[in-house]
Design an enzyme around this catalytic site. Structure first.
Site, short mmCIF file in Angstrom:
data_model
loop_
_atom_site.label_atom_id
_atom_site.label_comp_id
_atom_site.label_asym_id
_atom_site.label_seq_id
_atom_site.Cartn_x
_atom_site.Cartn_y
_atom_site.Cartn_z
CE LYS A 1 -8.57 -4.53 -5.96
NZ LYS A 1 -8.40 -6.33 -6.46
CB SER B 1 -7.44 -6.84 -2.30
OG SER B 1 -7.33 -7.23 -3.31
CB SER C 1 -7.61 -9.71 -4.67
OG SER C 1 -6.71 -9.22 -3.73
#
Ligand code: GLN
Length: 500
Positions: free
Chosen positions: A104, A179, A203
């Protein structure tokens, strides 16, 4: 639902296999989960036995990338296949043998920029790498690329990325969740074998649920936050997003363990979570809090939960009624605590340091204009809320109160875990929603209803595929007491096998 104590007991481990009738969405020939490569461990074992070559693995992944990435947009930066092939040279003695893992883009890497999905950090290159990344590399992994996210990890749909949204591999009209939407979509689409995400309030778990993959939030402090760009430091965690529970256990084994560079890192040695891991639910007491199965979930979701309960019992566990009455206060408490911490953490983006600067005659003007241009609307909303919650005169009324609620929520979980070993429920209230569907912030915040309470309490939790609703994946969440990762993974594995 009739959830009073059910039969339970042990030893009724029937060879239960439920057919969920999963259909491949959006024109993909085969569903992502049935992808020939299966998971990271499968590839590692294939490589070490000489049944598979890295070139073959990469060919499959990059064929999927070529086909799907133009629509999905999971990656913000991506290594070339040839780079990864060359990079694997000299890794013959390592565990992961040069296999790629996606990261990420709020986790610092040396190989690629770290943008946090923000214009502010568009070209930012970290001078150091995250401990979790360094540990993966030490185990022989290569960094495949950086995945898309809501700006600074604030969001639940990946629509708030400054670089455009990621789309759900099951249906490109829908969001992948967030996210860590890029990580979840990449794994679900067969573009990555496994990925790291970050989970502050859900997330890792929520996008895993919406994309039909596995997402693990470890106990707070178990995985070092060093090199994870801070959003809300008392809640931030790094966790794996994978195609299987075993892969989640593998990645956790590689990244967990004490790190002196993170002051909240627990003083625990690394552990092998895969060693003696067996799919196991026998004798476990699984609590189903009534607050996690409100009738508003709808008949289809409730029917899935009902089936999960049956499967738990078929596997020798017992489903017990539980209650977490403070659940409804978790969301407001989270948005106060997380925004307060975010407002402090994001003060460092001032136009002086890092990449973006809007020139102006006065220093204050330069800072204001850089922040106005650099941050998107959701980040600004959180900063404004956080500054307000921390301001003199309101501090105790908002931030102080939210902290007290947080303590009560942690105590409520502790009490629940005197009667049950794990808590089960849906990961998110709905399957993937459409892009643009949740335009007002509150309806977006509500998609974290079931992931936020355990985050506030610092507990480990995992989301696994729990079936589908109208052809879209619906996640099953298991929550455990602090440091119960072994029990959590064993139970998740048992359910994963039964529900597959
Ligand atoms: N969706 C939640 C938020 O917007 C959680 C985000 C996260 O876990 N990073 O704050």
């Amino acid at each position: 639902m009739a959830l009073a104590r059910r039969g339970g007991g042990t030893g009724r481990r029937a060879g239960l296999r439920i057919q969920w009738g999963i259909q491949p969405p959006c024109g993909f020939k085969s569903h992502p989960r049935h992808h020939a490569l299966r998971d990271l461990l499968h590839c590692r074992d294939g490589l070490s036995r000489g049944e598979l070559t890295l070139a073959h693995v990469l060919e499959e992944l990059y064929a999927n990338i070529e086909k799907r990435e133009p629509t999905i947009h999971a990656f913000l930066s991506l290594a070339e296949k040839e780079e990864l092939l060359q990079g694997a040279e000299g890794k013959e003695a390592t565990f992961l043998l040069g296999l790629p893992v996606a990261i990420k883009d709020n986790i610092c890497t040396l190989e690629f920029p770290t943008t946090c999905g923000s214009r502010f950090l568009q070209n930012y290159r970290s001078p150091f790498e995250a401990t979790a990344v360094a540990r993966l590399k030490a185990a022989g992994a290569q960094i495949q690329g950086k995945t898309n996210l809501d700006e600074f990890a604030m969001g639940s749909s990946t629509e708030y990325s400054a670089f455009g949204p990621t789309r759900n591999p099951w249906d490109p009209e829908r969001v992948p969740g967030g996210s860590s939407g890029g990580s979840a979509a990449a794994v679900a689409a067969g573009e990555a074998l496994a990925a790291l995400g970050s989970d502050t309030g859900g997330s890792v778990r929520q996008p895993a649920a919406l994309c039909g993959v596995v997402g693990l939030r470890p106990t707070y402090g178990l995985v070092s936050r060093y090199g994870l760009v801070a959003f809300a430091s008392s809640l931030d965690t790094i966790g794996p997003i994978t195609r299987s529970v075993r892969d989640a256990a593998l990645l956790l084994s590689l990244i967990a363990g004490h790190d002196p560079r993170d002051s909240t890192s627990l003083p625990l040695p690394p552990q092998d979570y895969l060693a003696d891991l067996r799919p196991n639910l026998a004798g476990l007491r699984i609590g189903l809090p009534k607050e996690y199965v409100p009738k508003e979930l709808g008949a289809k979701a409730l029917a899935l939960v009902e089936r999960w309960c049956m499967v738990v019992e078929e596997l020798g566990g017992a489903v017990l009624e539980a209650s977490l009455p403070l659940t409804e206060y978790a969301l407001p408490a989270y948005y106060l605590v997380a925004s307060a911490e975010a407002s402090a953490n994001l003060a460092r983006y001032d136009g002086v340091r890092y990449t973006l600067r809007v020139p102006a005659n006065l220093l204050a003007e330069m800072i204001a204009q850089s922040r106005t241009l650099g941050f998107g609307p959701e980040v600004k909303r959180r900063i404004a809320l956080g500054i307000f919650a921390l301001s003199a005169g309101y501090y105790d009324q908002y931030y102080g109160k939210a902290q007290r609620v947080r303590t009560l929520i942690a105590q409520e979980f502790q009490k629940a875990f005197e009667k049950v070993d794990l808590i089960m429920g849906p990961t998110a209230p709905t399957p993937a929603f459409r892009l643009g569907e949740k335009a007002d912030p509150l309806s977006m915040y509500l998609s974290d209803l079931f992931t936020i309470p355990s985050a506030l309490a610092g507990l480990p939790a995992i989301s696994i595929p729990g079936g589908t609703i109208e052809g879209l994946p619906f996640g099953l969440q298991l929550i455990g007491p602090r440091l119960s990762e072994r029990t959590l993974l064993a139970a998740a594995w048992a359910l994963e096998e039964a529900l597959r």
